[in-house]
Design a protein around this motif. Structure first.
Motif, PDB file in Angstrom:
ATOM      1  N   ARG A   1      29.310  32.248  28.625  1.00 31.02           N
ATOM      2  CA  ARG A   1      29.969  31.484  29.685  1.00 31.02           C
ATOM      3  C   ARG A   1      31.440  31.865  29.803  1.00 31.02           C
ATOM      4  NH1 ARG A   1      28.655  25.330  28.710  1.00 31.02           N
ATOM      5  NH2 ARG A   1      30.347  25.120  30.214  1.00 31.02           N
ATOM      6  N   VAL A   2      32.114  32.015  28.671  1.00 34.45           N
ATOM      7  CA  VAL A   2      33.521  32.424  28.680  1.00 34.45           C
ATOM      8  C   VAL A   2      33.650  33.788  29.338  1.00 34.45           C
ATOM      9  CG1 VAL A   2      35.469  33.123  27.203  1.00 34.45           C
ATOM     10  CG2 VAL A   2      34.172  31.048  26.659  1.00 34.45           C
ATOM     11  N   ARG A   3      32.777  34.731  28.933  1.00 37.66           N
ATOM     12  CA  ARG A   3      32.827  36.073  29.520  1.00 37.66           C
ATOM     13  C   ARG A   3      32.618  36.026  31.028  1.00 37.66           C
ATOM     14  NH1 ARG A   3      28.793  38.889  31.137  1.00 37.66           N
ATOM     15  NH2 ARG A   3      27.280  37.964  29.713  1.00 37.66           N
ATOM     16  N   LYS A   4      31.664  35.274  31.471  1.00 29.62           N
ATOM     17  CA  LYS A   4      31.391  35.188  32.912  1.00 29.62           C
ATOM     18  C   LYS A   4      32.584  34.589  33.661  1.00 29.62           C
ATOM     19  CE  LYS A   4      26.424  35.118  32.400  1.00 29.62           C
ATOM     20  NZ  LYS A   4      25.203  34.326  32.366  1.00 29.62           N
ATOM     21  N   ASN A   5      33.238  33.607  33.069  1.00 23.65           N
ATOM     22  CA  ASN A   5      34.447  33.037  33.687  1.00 23.65           C
ATOM     23  C   ASN A   5      35.541  34.083  33.809  1.00 23.65           C
ATOM     24  OD1 ASN A   5      33.253  30.503  33.855  1.00 23.65           O
ATOM     25  ND2 ASN A   5      34.232  29.746  31.992  1.00 23.65           N
ATOM     26  N   ILE A   6      35.742  34.851  32.750  1.00 20.57           N
ATOM     27  CA  ILE A   6      36.791  35.873  32.721  1.00 20.57           C
ATOM     28  C   ILE A   6      36.455  37.019  33.668  1.00 20.57           C
ATOM     29  CG2 ILE A   6      37.931  37.608  31.255  1.00 20.57           C
ATOM     30  CD1 ILE A   6      38.872  34.747  30.697  1.00 20.57           C
ATOM     31  N   GLU A   7      35.178  37.352  33.789  1.00 19.39           N
ATOM     32  CA  GLU A   7      34.776  38.458  34.666  1.00 19.39           C
ATOM     33  C   GLU A   7      35.202  38.238  36.111  1.00 19.39           C
ATOM     34  OE1 GLU A   7      30.876  40.445  32.551  1.00 19.39           O
ATOM     35  OE2 GLU A   7      30.563  38.810  33.961  1.00 19.39           O
ATOM     36  N   VAL A   8      35.248  37.000  36.546  1.00 19.49           N
ATOM     37  CA  VAL A   8      35.672  36.698  37.914  1.00 19.49           C
ATOM     38  C   VAL A   8      37.112  37.163  38.114  1.00 19.49           C
ATOM     39  CG1 VAL A   8      36.130  34.850  39.570  1.00 19.49           C
ATOM     40  CG2 VAL A   8      34.069  34.763  38.157  1.00 19.49           C
ATOM     41  N   ASP A   9      38.001  36.805  37.175  1.00 23.39           N
ATOM     42  CA  ASP A   9      39.397  37.242  37.265  1.00 23.39           C
ATOM     43  C   ASP A   9      39.523  38.753  37.053  1.00 23.39           C
ATOM     44  OD1 ASP A   9      40.382  34.763  37.844  1.00 23.39           O
ATOM     45  OD2 ASP A   9      41.540  34.526  36.002  1.00 23.39           O
ATOM     46  N   TRP A  10      38.745  39.295  36.140  1.00 23.85           N
ATOM     47  CA  TRP A  10      38.792  40.732  35.862  1.00 23.85           C
ATOM     48  C   TRP A  10      38.478  41.510  37.128  1.00 23.85           C
ATOM     49  CZ3 TRP A  10      34.821  44.521  35.678  1.00 23.85           C
ATOM     50  CH2 TRP A  10      35.216  45.740  35.122  1.00 23.85           C
ATOM     51  N   ASP A  11      37.430  41.114  37.799  1.00 24.74           N
ATOM     52  CA  ASP A  11      37.032  41.773  39.038  1.00 24.74           C
ATOM     53  C   ASP A  11      38.098  41.598  40.125  1.00 24.74           C
ATOM     54  OD1 ASP A  11      35.015  43.340  40.362  1.00 24.74           O
ATOM     55  OD2 ASP A  11      34.567  41.560  41.569  1.00 24.74           O
ATOM     56  N   PHE A  12      38.654  40.409  40.221  1.00 26.23           N
ATOM     57  CA  PHE A  12      39.679  40.086  41.207  1.00 26.23           C
ATOM     58  C   PHE A  12      40.927  40.955  41.006  1.00 26.23           C
ATOM     59  CE2 PHE A  12      43.321  37.311  42.470  1.00 26.23           C
ATOM     60  CZ  PHE A  12      43.002  37.129  43.815  1.00 26.23           C
ATOM     61  N   VAL A  13      41.401  41.035  39.783  1.00 27.93           N
ATOM     62  CA  VAL A  13      42.610  41.804  39.458  1.00 27.93           C
ATOM     63  C   VAL A  13      42.335  43.300  39.565  1.00 27.93           C
ATOM     64  CG1 VAL A  13      44.247  42.350  37.600  1.00 27.93           C
ATOM     65  CG2 VAL A  13      43.611  39.979  38.051  1.00 27.93           C
ATOM     66  N   LYS A  14      41.146  43.722  39.159  1.00 26.32           N
ATOM     67  CA  LYS A  14      40.762  45.129  39.232  1.00 26.32           C
ATOM     68  C   LYS A  14      40.828  45.653  40.668  1.00 26.32           C
ATOM     69  CE  LYS A  14      36.545  46.813  38.909  1.00 26.32           C
ATOM     70  NZ  LYS A  14      35.217  47.209  38.528  1.00 26.32           N
ATOM     71  N   LYS A  15      40.594  44.769  41.614  1.00 29.59           N
ATOM     72  CA  LYS A  15      40.637  45.147  43.025  1.00 29.59           C
ATOM     73  C   LYS A  15      42.048  45.105  43.600  1.00 29.59           C
ATOM     74  CE  LYS A  15      35.917  43.782  43.922  1.00 29.59           C
ATOM     75  NZ  LYS A  15      35.025  42.756  44.444  1.00 29.59           N
ATOM     76  N   GLY A  16      43.061  44.934  42.724  1.00 32.16           N
ATOM     77  CA  GLY A  16      44.447  44.991  43.159  1.00 32.16           C
ATOM     78  C   GLY A  16      45.069  43.644  43.482  1.00 32.16           C
TER      79      GLY A  16
END
Length: 150
Positions: A130-145
């Motif tokens: 669950r923690v990873r899935k929460n973080i993945e949202v921000d990771w993907d968001f930031v990765k896209k600039g």
């Protein structure tokens, strides 16, 4: 709230340090084992999917893949359906290193779970997912600039 991510970071860095020392005997350097294991377990994976799986940027993944290829652990093959993509596969050398890497991973898991009941270990696994899935949202968001608002 407790500093949960600090604890996770310390665990990850400790295990990474151990692995970097122990994996020298199979001629792997810093962090390469992560890539080798994922390629072995996902034959034919493309670089972009591998980077996403490990949660690194494409440049970092490209450097690690290049080193593993130069060392003879992996090879690239053109995708017959999409010539732009190169599929990644372990070589005989990579295949022979995998059992050692797998044993180390299983041992580290066993050590980490010492004193936990089966139920506690399963609950921890579910919570960490669950923690990873929460973080993945921000990771993907930031990765896209994009920038996060704090």
């Amino acid at each position: 709230m407790r500093e949960i991510l600090r604890e996770i970071g310390m665990i990850a860095r400790a295990l990474d340090s151990i692995s970097n020392i122990e994996f020298k005997e199979v001629d792997l350097t810093k962090g390469q084992y992560l890539y080798l294991v994922r390629i072995f377990e996902n034959p034919g994976i493309i670089q972009e999917k591998l980077a996403e799986m490990i949660k690194v940027d494409r440049t970092t993944a490209a450097r690690a893949i290049q080193k593993l290829e130069a060392q003879g652990f992996i090879e690239k093959k053109y995708d017959e359906t999409n010539k732009k993509n190169k599929k990644l596969f372990t070589t005989e050398k990579g295949n022979s290193a995998y059992p050692f890497l797998k044993r180390e991973g299983e041992y580290s898991n066993q050590v980490a779970m010492t004193g936990f009941t089966q139920e506690e270990a399963e609950a921890l696994f579910q919570l960490l997912q669950r923690v990873r899935k929460n973080i993945e949202v921000d990771w993907d968001f930031v990765k896209k600039g994009n920038k996060r608002e704090y």
